[in-house]
Design a protein around this motif. Structure first.
Motif, PDB file in Angstrom:
ATOM      1  N   GLY A   1       0.820  -1.214   0.000  1.00 45.56           N
ATOM      2  CA  GLY A   1       0.000   0.000   0.000  1.00 45.56           C
ATOM      3  C   GLY A   1       0.849   1.257   0.000  1.00 45.56           C
ATOM      4  N   ALA A   2       1.924   1.256   0.787  1.00 44.69           N
ATOM      5  CA  ALA A   2       2.801   2.427   0.829  1.00 44.69           C
ATOM      6  C   ALA A   2       3.492   2.647  -0.512  1.00 44.69           C
ATOM      7  CB  ALA A   2       3.837   2.268   1.937  1.00 44.69           C
TER       8      ALA A   2
ATOM      9  N   GLY B   1       0.805   3.844  -3.019  1.00 46.80           N
ATOM     10  CA  GLY B   1       0.421   5.214  -2.693  1.00 46.80           C
ATOM     11  C   GLY B   1       1.479   6.215  -3.120  1.00 46.80           C
ATOM     12  N   THR B   2       2.748   5.891  -2.887  1.00 45.87           N
ATOM     13  CA  THR B   2       3.842   6.763  -3.298  1.00 45.87           C
ATOM     14  C   THR B   2       3.904   6.884  -4.813  1.00 45.87           C
ATOM     15  OG1 THR B   2       5.093   6.140  -1.328  1.00 45.87           O
ATOM     16  CG2 THR B   2       6.333   7.142  -3.135  1.00 45.87           C
TER      17      THR B   2
ATOM     18  N   LEU C   1       1.387   6.506  -6.931  1.00 46.38           N
ATOM     19  CA  LEU C   1       0.235   7.294  -7.367  1.00 46.38           C
ATOM     20  C   LEU C   1       0.461   8.781  -7.113  1.00 46.38           C
ATOM     21  CD1 LEU C   1      -2.659   7.347  -8.483  1.00 46.38           C
ATOM     22  CD2 LEU C   1      -3.457   7.100  -6.134  1.00 46.38           C
ATOM     23  N   LEU C   2       0.989   9.113  -5.955  1.00 45.77           N
ATOM     24  CA  LEU C   2       1.283  10.506  -5.638  1.00 45.77           C
ATOM     25  C   LEU C   2       2.307  11.083  -6.620  1.00 45.77           C
ATOM     26  CD1 LEU C   2       0.677  12.783  -3.634  1.00 45.77           C
ATOM     27  CD2 LEU C   2       2.569  11.951  -2.252  1.00 45.77           C
TER      28      LEU C   2
END
Length: 136
Positions: free
Chosen positions: A29-30, A33-34, A36-37
């Protein structure tokens, strides 16, 4: 009598399968998420830096049943030619007029008064957008 224990002693038998799965999910997930950001940031920078021309409708006023005056603020590169599309709308939302305005000025930022012919009274005027056209 012997004491009754509620569970296994902590730390004695290592991690359970659920704890290992939770840790893997957190890591995945991390990372996602990174990523995607970073992707959203890249698209944002690309959009801002690649915009060659921008326009803003400062104000508009219906002068008569067949005329609207609009004030446009345009930002572009010095040698670029811009075309901005204006639409006038009736009270029911139908289009009463449309005009493509060409700007050949050798300025980077300016304000221009534009007159738009309409087929009936215009309740609103809308700037559809501005684009750069080739000078050839």
């Amino acid at each position: 009598m012997a004491a009754v224990r509620d569970g296994l002693p902590e730390g004695r038998y290592g991690r359970t399968a659920d704890e290992r799965a939770d840790r893997k999910l957190k890591i995945v997930g991390a990372v996602l998420g990174t990523a995607l950001l970073g992707l959203v940031g890249w698209f944002g920078v690309h959009y801002v830096t690649k915009t060659d021309v921008s326009g803003e409708l400062v104000r508009s006023k219906s002068m008569s049943d067949t005329t609207v005056q609009a004030v446009l603020e345009v930002r572009k590169e010095k040698n670029a030619t811009a075309v901005c599309t204006l639409r006038s709308l009736a009270g029911d939302g139908s289009e009463t007029g449309r005009k493509d305005v060409r700007f050949d000025r050798r300025e980077t930022h300016f304000t221009e008064l534009v007159t738009l012919r309409t087929t009936q009274w215009a309740a609103a005027t809308k700037l559809e957008g501005c684009t750069v056209v080739s000078n050839g």
